[in-house]
Design a protein around this motif. Structure first.
Motif, PDB file in Angstrom:
ATOM      1  N   GLY A 154     -13.217  15.756 -18.391  1.00  0.00           N
ATOM      2  CA  GLY A 154     -14.067  16.374 -17.363  1.00  0.00           C
ATOM      3  C   GLY A 154     -14.899  15.388 -16.585  1.00  0.00           C
ATOM      4  O   GLY A 154     -15.905  15.763 -15.974  1.00  0.00           O
ATOM      5  N   ALA A 155     -14.513  14.122 -16.583  1.00  0.00           N
ATOM      6  CA  ALA A 155     -15.308  13.085 -15.925  1.00  0.00           C
ATOM      7  C   ALA A 155     -15.418  13.323 -14.425  1.00  0.00           C
ATOM      8  O   ALA A 155     -14.512  13.857 -13.794  1.00  0.00           O
ATOM      9  CB  ALA A 155     -14.688  11.710 -16.185  1.00  0.00           C
ATOM     10  N   HIS A 156     -16.559  12.949 -13.878  1.00  0.00           N
ATOM     11  CA  HIS A 156     -16.791  13.030 -12.438  1.00  0.00           C
ATOM     12  C   HIS A 156     -17.930  12.075 -12.098  1.00  0.00           C
ATOM     13  O   HIS A 156     -18.655  11.624 -12.974  1.00  0.00           O
ATOM     14  CB  HIS A 156     -17.157  14.459 -12.011  1.00  0.00           C
ATOM     15  N   THR A 157     -18.068  11.778 -10.820  1.00  0.00           N
ATOM     16  CA  THR A 157     -19.173  10.944 -10.376  1.00  0.00           C
ATOM     17  C   THR A 157     -20.360  11.838 -10.060  1.00  0.00           C
ATOM     18  O   THR A 157     -20.249  13.068 -10.057  1.00  0.00           O
ATOM     19  CB  THR A 157     -18.781  10.137  -9.124  1.00  0.00           C
ATOM     20  N   ARG A 158     -21.502  11.225  -9.780  1.00  0.00           N
ATOM     21  CA  ARG A 158     -22.707  11.996  -9.510  1.00  0.00           C
ATOM     22  C   ARG A 158     -22.517  12.919  -8.306  1.00  0.00           C
ATOM     23  O   ARG A 158     -23.027  14.031  -8.275  1.00  0.00           O
ATOM     24  CB  ARG A 158     -23.880  11.049  -9.265  1.00  0.00           C
ATOM     25  N   ARG A 159     -21.757  12.462  -7.330  1.00  0.00           N
ATOM     26  CA  ARG A 159     -21.526  13.268  -6.137  1.00  0.00           C
ATOM     27  C   ARG A 159     -20.876  14.611  -6.465  1.00  0.00           C
ATOM     28  O   ARG A 159     -21.136  15.620  -5.821  1.00  0.00           O
ATOM     29  CB  ARG A 159     -20.639  12.491  -5.172  1.00  0.00           C
ATOM     30  N   PHE A 160     -20.012  14.646  -7.469  1.00  0.00           N
ATOM     31  CA  PHE A 160     -19.286  15.869  -7.818  1.00  0.00           C
ATOM     32  C   PHE A 160     -19.852  16.566  -9.056  1.00  0.00           C
ATOM     33  O   PHE A 160     -19.259  17.511  -9.560  1.00  0.00           O
ATOM     34  CB  PHE A 160     -17.806  15.553  -8.016  1.00  0.00           C
ATOM     35  N   CYS A 161     -20.997  16.125  -9.537  1.00  0.00           N
ATOM     36  CA  CYS A 161     -21.629  16.737 -10.720  1.00  0.00           C
ATOM     37  C   CYS A 161     -22.173  18.117 -10.353  1.00  0.00           C
ATOM     38  O   CYS A 161     -22.792  18.291  -9.302  1.00  0.00           O
ATOM     39  CB  CYS A 161     -22.761  15.849 -11.223  1.00  0.00           C
ATOM     40  N   PRO A 162     -21.977  19.107 -11.226  1.00  0.00           N
ATOM     41  CA  PRO A 162     -22.518  20.446 -10.940  1.00  0.00           C
ATOM     42  C   PRO A 162     -24.047  20.471 -10.927  1.00  0.00           C
ATOM     43  O   PRO A 162     -24.634  21.400 -10.388  1.00  0.00           O
ATOM     44  CB  PRO A 162     -21.954  21.323 -12.061  1.00  0.00           C
ATOM     45  N   LEU A 163     -24.701  19.461 -11.480  1.00  0.00           N
ATOM     46  CA  LEU A 163     -26.164  19.416 -11.489  1.00  0.00           C
ATOM     47  C   LEU A 163     -26.749  18.739 -10.246  1.00  0.00           C
ATOM     48  O   LEU A 163     -27.967  18.724 -10.069  1.00  0.00           O
ATOM     49  CB  LEU A 163     -26.658  18.668 -12.736  1.00  0.00           C
ATOM     50  N   THR A 164     -25.906  18.181  -9.407  1.00  0.00           N
ATOM     51  CA  THR A 164     -26.379  17.508  -8.195  1.00  0.00           C
ATOM     52  C   THR A 164     -26.866  18.537  -7.183  1.00  0.00           C
ATOM     53  O   THR A 164     -26.188  19.521  -6.913  1.00  0.00           O
ATOM     54  CB  THR A 164     -25.255  16.658  -7.572  1.00  0.00           C
ATOM     55  N   ARG A 165     -28.049  18.283  -6.641  1.00  0.00           N
ATOM     56  CA  ARG A 165     -28.638  19.199  -5.661  1.00  0.00           C
ATOM     57  C   ARG A 165     -27.895  19.130  -4.329  1.00  0.00           C
ATOM     58  O   ARG A 165     -27.371  18.078  -3.974  1.00  0.00           O
ATOM     59  CB  ARG A 165     -30.105  18.844  -5.426  1.00  0.00           C
ATOM     60  N   PRO A 166     -27.864  20.236  -3.598  1.00  0.00           N
ATOM     61  CA  PRO A 166     -27.241  20.220  -2.270  1.00  0.00           C
ATOM     62  C   PRO A 166     -27.947  19.196  -1.373  1.00  0.00           C
ATOM     63  O   PRO A 166     -29.159  19.014  -1.457  1.00  0.00           O
ATOM     64  CB  PRO A 166     -27.458  21.638  -1.735  1.00  0.00           C
ATOM     65  N   GLY A 167     -27.195  18.526  -0.561  1.00  0.00           N
ATOM     66  CA  GLY A 167     -27.765  17.534   0.342  1.00  0.00           C
ATOM     67  C   GLY A 167     -27.808  16.132  -0.222  1.00  0.00           C
ATOM     68  O   GLY A 167     -28.283  15.208   0.440  1.00  0.00           O
ATOM     69  N   TYR A 168     -27.307  15.946  -1.453  1.00  0.00           N
ATOM     70  CA  TYR A 168     -27.290  14.612  -2.055  1.00  0.00           C
ATOM     71  C   TYR A 168     -26.433  13.678  -1.220  1.00  0.00           C
ATOM     72  O   TYR A 168     -25.331  14.025  -0.803  1.00  0.00           O
ATOM     73  CB  TYR A 168     -26.740  14.682  -3.482  1.00  0.00           C
ATOM     74  N   ILE A 169     -26.947  12.487  -0.944  1.00  0.00           N
ATOM     75  CA  ILE A 169     -26.206  11.477  -0.200  1.00  0.00           C
ATOM     76  C   ILE A 169     -26.159  10.228  -1.060  1.00  0.00           C
ATOM     77  O   ILE A 169     -27.187   9.722  -1.494  1.00  0.00           O
ATOM     78  CB  ILE A 169     -26.875  11.178   1.152  1.00  0.00           C
ATOM     79  N   SER A 170     -24.964   9.739  -1.286  1.00  0.00           N
ATOM     80  CA  SER A 170     -24.767   8.546  -2.099  1.00  0.00           C
ATOM     81  C   SER A 170     -25.386   7.335  -1.415  1.00  0.00           C
ATOM     82  O   SER A 170     -25.377   7.218  -0.191  1.00  0.00           O
ATOM     83  CB  SER A 170     -23.270   8.306  -2.317  1.00  0.00           C
ATOM     84  N   VAL A 171     -25.906   6.414  -2.206  1.00  0.00           N
ATOM     85  CA  VAL A 171     -26.468   5.183  -1.644  1.00  0.00           C
ATOM     86  C   VAL A 171     -25.369   4.293  -1.095  1.00  0.00           C
ATOM     87  O   VAL A 171     -25.639   3.362  -0.345  1.00  0.00           O
ATOM     88  CB  VAL A 171     -27.294   4.398  -2.696  1.00  0.00           C
TER      89      VAL A 171
END
Length: 105
Positions: free
Chosen positions: A73-90
């Protein structure tokens, strides 16, 4: 009617069967490709298998910093279900008029 001395009927039947069979899906890992890996690396495996299981060896070893997901079930922070809407990767590239030299001096 005629004798098939060379076995051409079997060859033709094999060609017809091969033409009807679906072509194998080429391997391509978008994760490795976007990370700048060499072509022979990102074409050696798929990101996910048919059932959605993560196949990429790099991503399988990654641990999500937010939820701890890894392996199947690996994913990056961008695709994490806990990531808030509007997250922009650095790592995301931005273009603006100031960066392009069009800003006020």
């Amino acid at each position: 009617m005629w004798r098939d001395y060379l076995g051409l009927a079997a060859v033709l039947a094999g060609l017809r069967a091969a033409a009807r069979a679906p072509a194998p899906r080429p391997s391509l890992c978008v994760f490795c490709k976007q990370n700048g890996e060499a072509r022979h690396i990102y074409t050696a495996h798929n990101l996910r298998g048919p059932g959605g299981r993560v196949e990429c060896p790099v991503l399988r070893n990654y641990v999500c910093p937010q939820c701890g997901a890894t392996e199947d079930g690996a994913h990056t922070r961008r695709f994490c279900p806990l990531t808030r809407p509007g997250y922009i990767s650095v790592y995301r590239c931005f273009t603006s008029t100031a960066a392009a030299g069009g800003g006020a001096a």
